[in-house]
Design an enzyme around this catalytic site. Structure first.
Site, PDB file in Angstrom:
ATOM      1  N   TYR A  22       0.780  -1.408   0.000  1.00 57.50           N
ATOM      2  CA  TYR A  22       0.179  -0.039  -0.223  1.00 57.50           C
ATOM      3  C   TYR A  22       0.724   1.323  -0.009  1.00 57.50           C
ATOM      4  O   TYR A  22       0.308   2.315   0.056  1.00 57.50           O
ATOM      5  CB  TYR A  22      -0.714  -0.229   1.234  1.00 57.50           C
ATOM      6  CG  TYR A  22      -1.912  -1.218   1.226  1.00 57.50           C
ATOM      7  CD1 TYR A  22      -3.031  -1.211   0.278  1.00 57.50           C
ATOM      8  CD2 TYR A  22      -1.717  -2.276   1.882  1.00 57.50           C
ATOM      9  CE1 TYR A  22      -3.870  -2.209   0.263  1.00 57.50           C
ATOM     10  CE2 TYR A  22      -2.391  -3.361   1.989  1.00 57.50           C
ATOM     11  CZ  TYR A  22      -3.775  -3.128   1.389  1.00 57.50           C
ATOM     12  OH  TYR A  22      -4.766  -4.339   1.312  1.00 57.50           O
ATOM     13  N   HIS A  27      -4.559   6.020  -0.841  1.00 60.15           N
ATOM     14  CA  HIS A  27      -5.184   6.206   0.315  1.00 60.15           C
ATOM     15  C   HIS A  27      -4.170   6.188   1.419  1.00 60.15           C
ATOM     16  O   HIS A  27      -4.649   6.197   2.836  1.00 60.15           O
ATOM     17  CB  HIS A  27      -5.763   4.516   0.444  1.00 60.15           C
ATOM     18  CG  HIS A  27      -7.147   4.652   1.328  1.00 60.15           C
ATOM     19  ND1 HIS A  27      -7.918   5.621   1.506  1.00 60.15           N
ATOM     20  CD2 HIS A  27      -7.711   3.465   1.695  1.00 60.15           C
ATOM     21  CE1 HIS A  27      -9.130   5.255   2.133  1.00 60.15           C
ATOM     22  NE2 HIS A  27      -8.756   3.955   2.517  1.00 60.15           N
ATOM     23  N   ASN A  76      -9.593   0.679   8.057  1.00 61.15           N
ATOM     24  CA  ASN A  76     -10.858   0.317   8.779  1.00 61.15           C
ATOM     25  C   ASN A  76     -11.054   0.177  10.475  1.00 61.15           C
ATOM     26  O   ASN A  76     -12.097   0.227  11.138  1.00 61.15           O
ATOM     27  CB  ASN A  76     -11.658  -0.754   8.507  1.00 61.15           C
ATOM     28  CG  ASN A  76     -11.873  -0.772   6.883  1.00 61.15           C
ATOM     29  OD1 ASN A  76     -11.514   0.109   6.227  1.00 61.15           O
ATOM     30  ND2 ASN A  76     -12.838  -1.908   6.322  1.00 61.15           N
ATOM     31  N   ASN A 122     -13.405   5.159   5.560  1.00 61.91           N
ATOM     32  CA  ASN A 122     -13.820   4.198   6.696  1.00 61.91           C
ATOM     33  C   ASN A 122     -12.802   4.429   7.847  1.00 61.91           C
ATOM     34  O   ASN A 122     -13.028   4.064   8.895  1.00 61.91           O
ATOM     35  CB  ASN A 122     -13.544   2.681   5.955  1.00 61.91           C
ATOM     36  CG  ASN A 122     -14.580   2.456   5.180  1.00 61.91           C
ATOM     37  OD1 ASN A 122     -15.603   2.807   5.412  1.00 61.91           O
ATOM     38  ND2 ASN A 122     -14.097   1.632   4.187  1.00 61.91           N
TER      39      ASN A 122
END
Length: 206
Positions: A22, A27, A76, A122
């Site tokens: 990631y 994000h 999350n 989220n």
């Protein structure tokens, strides 16, 4: 907010997902921002199990102690890490400044706010749930919506293009400056100066 109440962040939280998969994705701009702040202020970051995150503290360019956090819970569950950290240091929620990506803001734009809803993010949903309030400051970094056929998840978890990358770098330094201002003169002052600022985006990058 009354004029007498000056909100100075004590904990800066950058949101993202852990792991090389990631890294440098849209994000994870919150993580990128914390890394830049740590470098600028010469704060060493290390994994702290009790915070479920990567954490560091120091004084940077300021007289008051500042704390940096990158939750390692996956997006999350970001609220677990933030809650553990503020409980440990007995910090009020309004002293937490959260930095995260925003689909609804175009690339090149930032927004500072004193409070508000999660807006479908989220990580923010988790933090609001764990803190039991929406009343904490945040900085939203625009990543824009996906173009063409690409779905939202692929867009958010994708890396910035070669054209977008230098724009994002400039945006992150703009956010750095806004945060510096919030630490010296409070969030409202930073909002008044930086919410109108943006980094120009060439037409072919849109």
């Amino acid at each position: 907010m009354s004029d007498e109440l000056v909100i100075i962040p004590q904990l800066i939280v950058g949101l993202g997902n852990p792991g090389t998969k990631y890294a440098q994705t849209r994000h994870n701009v919150g993580f990128d921002l914390v890394d830049i702040l740590a470098k600028r202020w010469q704060i060493s970051l290390s994994d702290r199990k009790q915070f479920q995150g990567t954490y560091g503290e120091g004084f940077g360019n300021h007289n008051a102690k500042i704390r940096l956090l990158k939750p390692q819970t996956f997006m999350n569950l970001s609220g677990q890490s933030v809650r553990a950290t503020i409980d440990w240091f007995k910090l009020p929620p309004e002293s937490v400044l959260v930095v995260y990506d925003d689909l609804d803001l175009p690339l090149g734009k930032i927004r500072l706010r004193m409070s508000g809803s999660a807006g479908g993010h989220n990580g923010m949903k988790s933090i609001i749930s764990h803190l039991g309030t929406q009343n904490f400051p945040r900085v939203r970094i625009g990543i824009g919506k996906s173009a063409g056929e690409k779905d939202t998840i692929s867009h958010v978890l994708g890396k910035f293009s070669a054209v977008e990358t230098p724009i994002v770098s400039e945006v992150i330094y703009l956010v750095n400056d806004a945060i510096e201002m919030s630490l010296k003169q409070g969030m409202e002052k930073a909002m008044s100066l930086y919410n109108s600022r943006s980094i120009p985006v060439p037409d072919f990058a849109e």
